[in-house]
Design a protein around this motif. Structure first.
Motif, PDB file in Angstrom:
ATOM      1  N   LYS A 169       0.830  -1.303  -0.037  1.00 19.41           N
ATOM      2  CA  LYS A 169       0.065   0.090  -0.017  1.00 19.41           C
ATOM      3  C   LYS A 169       0.769   1.289  -0.123  1.00 19.41           C
ATOM      4  O   LYS A 169       2.044   1.257   0.236  1.00 19.41           O
ATOM      5  N   LEU A 170       0.214   2.531  -0.066  1.00 18.32           N
ATOM      6  CA  LEU A 170       0.903   3.588  -0.232  1.00 18.32           C
ATOM      7  C   LEU A 170       1.595   4.183   0.914  1.00 18.32           C
ATOM      8  O   LEU A 170       0.806   4.007   2.123  1.00 18.32           O
ATOM      9  N   PRO A 171       2.948   4.524   1.217  1.00 19.01           N
ATOM     10  CA  PRO A 171       3.173   4.753   2.624  1.00 19.01           C
ATOM     11  C   PRO A 171       2.707   6.057   3.043  1.00 19.01           C
ATOM     12  O   PRO A 171       1.969   6.909   2.077  1.00 19.01           O
ATOM     13  N   LYS A 172       2.718   6.295   4.172  1.00 20.33           N
ATOM     14  CA  LYS A 172       2.000   7.392   4.685  1.00 20.33           C
ATOM     15  C   LYS A 172       2.573   8.943   4.457  1.00 20.33           C
ATOM     16  O   LYS A 172       1.903   9.755   3.893  1.00 20.33           O
ATOM     17  N   ARG A 173       3.955   8.952   4.053  1.00 20.70           N
ATOM     18  CA  ARG A 173       4.602   9.881   3.852  1.00 20.70           C
ATOM     19  C   ARG A 173       4.977   9.778   2.221  1.00 20.70           C
ATOM     20  O   ARG A 173       5.761   9.124   1.931  1.00 20.70           O
ATOM     21  N   LEU A 174       4.233  10.446   1.351  1.00 18.91           N
ATOM     22  CA  LEU A 174       4.284  10.538  -0.014  1.00 18.91           C
ATOM     23  C   LEU A 174       5.050  11.780  -0.560  1.00 18.91           C
ATOM     24  O   LEU A 174       5.012  12.801  -0.185  1.00 18.91           O
ATOM     25  N   PRO A 175       5.710  11.766  -1.619  1.00 19.02           N
ATOM     26  CA  PRO A 175       6.168  12.918  -2.567  1.00 19.02           C
ATOM     27  C   PRO A 175       5.022  13.650  -2.878  1.00 19.02           C
ATOM     28  O   PRO A 175       4.140  13.075  -3.770  1.00 19.02           O
ATOM     29  N   THR A 176       4.832  14.941  -2.715  1.00 17.64           N
ATOM     30  CA  THR A 176       3.868  15.690  -2.905  1.00 17.64           C
ATOM     31  C   THR A 176       3.986  17.140  -3.684  1.00 17.64           C
ATOM     32  O   THR A 176       2.976  17.730  -3.883  1.00 17.64           O
TER      33      THR A 176
END
Length: 736
Positions: free
Chosen positions: A430-437
């Motif tokens: 799943k997507l990690p909590k801290r994403l590149p944004t």
């Protein structure tokens, strides 16, 4: 097979042509004081001095001795006579031709001019070795050869010798390039290349032919097929640096030749040539496939946003009646409440007089449904086609070798792509909590970051949408691409530039120190502004004036008077109607533009000019070869297709256009329009329909229909000397 033709007749004439401008005559034929002293002391009498000085001029440029009984160019003769203070009539009064050899020997002895010999032949072949590795253009090599001989003060040999030298160095260069390309291959790589030419039992065409096929349509199915082609090329595992030491001109030429060959023909090539040709073709195909994959992705994304917007518009149109009903009801309700306020009536009774509480509650629910943000922003609807994007997105991101500039937003989207690739490959669940944004724009935020967490669907769609914008801007590039490659590859390498700078060999008349350059330009700007301010205050500015402390430019006035336009119409009406085929033949007799259409392999010009002009005409009127064959009883589709494959390409079109432009430029009447030193450029858009509709691009500036744009450069003599098809891809979605 005819001998490879290096020079056309026009090129041969140009090589030995004399200077035709006053500046060139001054450059080549101005005598120094020592020259004049030598001329006057070497022979007696004005006639002999004139004869000797003319021989000196011709040996300097073009590098020949004046032939027996040949009259020098009048411009050169006049310029020489002016320097020596001799009347040009003295040339006509001289008839003792045997003194010509004495004059030639005197000049050769004084200025160390030499006749061309076998030793010079071998030396020229050696000196043209490096230039020949950069181009096979006979005219370019011949000009370089001429310059070498002039610098060494060697009189030029006959043009047949020049052509033989150029032909020899081209042949040697080709063999050297074939060796350079094939020598780094392993046995496994050679076997893999050889298997490309084999036609299997299950397939009617070879892998080589399959790789050269273009996608039929911009949809997930065909982008996946194209991705499989790119994967097949990668599987051969060619060396990463292969072709880097070969000039792009040669790689392109070898690739063009290879694409015209069948698998059987390529199999019969000598080994080095076969492998080199396959490598050049594969490198070219890889670039083409990579660019086409990105462009198909662009079209799919544009179509996705366009469909979402159309769906939104349709829903708004369908709900228009309901919106109008609700507005009328709330208008009545508002009017009743305002009246109750004026009369002191109970507001609840006023509401009940218009609508029951149950109906009001239902109306509010319907209004919430109508006015939710999804109905007024088509971005919410793009997820409907997410399943179509998912068909190819994993392979798309896996097969493209993406690189990014050291910019926070570009690095951020590259990191996000790596996360999606890990999800696709099952490395993470799943997507990690801290994403590149940092690449996410404000309009995407509410879609991605919801109360229920991060939406992978919208996050991935945002990545794919932004990726095409970053590719177009150059902040992200693709290794192995032609159009989306690293911007640094268009420039001189840093090492080469450093060497050029250290040796003061930049070749530009500019200050190399940036601070000094900017200070110099700032001073010039300040000086120009001071002049403009003084002219503005005194009211002496041309086509401009002062108003409220600001300089305003006057509108352009029409340069062509109405009388001239009326005269032009009368002149046009006097022109006879001619067939376009007859016009093409007549223009060719003036310019010889058909000589530029040479065979891709041996450089021989086309013998059947009628077939050539018919093929050119089918391009010019966009009729196509098949329909042109149907309308031309004396030819066939096969003949036209053969002519187009071997003789007609962008390069030959450019050369033929140059012949026409040069003829037009040299025509005396062209000077009435301009000197041919300035140009104007603009684009023209053409809508694409029928089968070409899929090839067009959507640009919201011109509406939602696909089209293409041609950018044309026209000189001040009204010659369209260059035209280029420019991409019209642009976002149809979230930011305009």
């Amino acid at each position: 097979m005819p001998r490879k033709q290096i020079l056309s007749e026009n090129e041969e004439r140009e090589l030995i042509s004399l200077p035709n401008t006053h500046q060139e005559i001054i450059w080549w034929y101005t005598f120094s004081e020592d020259d004049i002293i030598f001329i006057k002391n070497s022979t007696r009498g004005k006639i002999n001095q004139l004869r000797l000085s003319i021989q000196l001029c011709y040996m300097r440029y073009p590098g020949i001795s004046l032939a027996l009984n040949e009259t020098p160019d009048q411009k050169i003769l006049d310029y020489v006579c002016d320097q020596l203070q001799i009347h040009s009539n003295n040339w006509d009064n001289y008839h003792q031709n045997e003194s010509r050899y004495d004059h030639i020997n005197i000049v050769k002895k004084r200025y160390d001019y030499q006749n061309f010999s076998i030793a010079h032949y071998k030396n020229c072949v050696e000196q043209l070795r490096d230039p020949a590795l950069q181009t096979d253009k006979g005219f370019v090599l011949a000009k370089e050869l001429m310059n070498i001989l002039r610098e060494q003060r060697v009189l030029l040999p006959s043009l047949s010798v020049v052509e033989r030298i150029c032909s020899e160095v081209v042949t040697k260069a080709e063999k050297k390039i074939y060796f350079l390309l094939s020598s780094s291959l392993t046995k496994d790589q050679k076997n893999a290349l050889g298997r490309l030419l084999i036609t299997g039992e299950q397939y009617s065409i070879s892998t080589f032919s399959w790789l050269m096929q273009s996608p039929a349509a911009a949809n997930p199915k065909h982008i996946l097929i194209h991705l499989s082609r790119l994967k097949a090329i990668k599987k051969i595992s060619l060396p990463l640096d292969i072709g880097k030491n070969i000039h792009l001109n040669y790689l392109s030429k070898i690739a063009r030749e290879g694409k015209q060959m069948t698998s059987q023909h390529l199999s019969n090539f000598e080994k080095n040539r076969k492998y080199a040709t396959l490598i050049a073709v594969l490198l070219d195909i890889r670039e083409t496939i990579t660019d086409e994959i990105i462009e198909i992705h662009d079209k799919i994304m544009n179509s996705l946003f366009k469909d979402a917007q159309n769906k939104q518009n349709k829903e708004l149109q369908n709900s228009g009646k309901n919106i109008n009903t609700q507005l009328n009801m709330y208008l009545k309700l508002g009017t009743a409440l305002l009246d109750a306020r004026e009369t002191g009536e109970d507001p609840f009774d006023a509401v009940e007089s218009v609508i029951s509480w149950e109906e009001l509650s239902q109306s509010i629910l319907e209004t919430k449904s109508i006015t939710k943000k999804e109905n007024f922003d088509h971005l919410y609807l793009i997820s409907n086609n997410y399943s179509q994007i998912r068909k190819y997105a994993p392979s798309f991101l896996r097969e493209l070798d993406l690189k990014a500039a050291p910019l926070p937003s570009a690095q951020s989207i590259l990191e996000a792509i790596e996360i999606i690739k890990q999800l696709n490959d099952g490395i993470i669940k799943k997507l990690p909590k801290r994403l590149p944004t940092k690449f996410i724009r404000a309009r995407w935020e509410n879609l991605i970051f919801t109360d229920n967490g991060i939406s992978r669907k919208y996050y991935e769609l945002c990545i794919l949408s932004e990726l095409k914008n970053y590719l177009r801007s150059g902040d992200i590039w693709v290794e192995g691409s032609r159009r989306y490659k690293d911007f640094e590859q268009y420039l001189i390498s840093r090492e080469d530039f450093k060497d050029m700078k250290n040796t003061d060999n930049i070749g530009l008349n500019v200050v190399l120190d940036s601070k000094e350059y900017l200070d110099e330009r700032s001073k010039l700007l300040k000086k120009k502004l001071e002049i403009d301010c003084k002219l503005a205050q005194s009211g002496e500015m041309i086509d401009a004036y002062m108003s409220n402390g600001k300089i305003k430019v006057k509108p352009l006035t029409k340069l062509v008077p109405k009388e001239a336009e009326d005269l032009a119409k009368k002149v046009y009406r006097l022109l006879p109607y001619v067939k376009i085929t007859e016009l093409l033949v007549e223009v060719d007799t003036w310019t010889g533009f058909t000589d530029s259409f040479t065979h891709l392999k041996n450089g021989v010009k086309a013998e059947d000019k009628n077939l050539l002009l018919t093929t050119i005409l089918s391009d010019g009127i966009n009729l196509g070869l098949r329909k042109m064959a149907e309308s031309s009883p004396e030819t066939s589709y096969a003949k036209l297709s053969w002519m187009q494959s071997w003789y007609i390409r962008k390069e030959t079109y450019s050369l033929s256009l140059a012949s026409i432009v040069n003829y037009h430029h040299n025509h005396p009447f062209s000077l009435h329009w301009g000197e041919g030193k300035t140009s104007s450029s603009d684009g023209q858009r053409f809508a694409t329909g029928s089968h070409a509709k899929k090839r067009g691009q959507i640009n919201p500036k011109y509406g939602s229909e696909p089209g293409t744009q041609f950018y044309t450069h026209i000189s001040d003599q009204h010659s369209p000397f260059y035209s280029e098809n420019v991409s019209m891809i642009r976002d149809f979605n979230v930011y305009d």
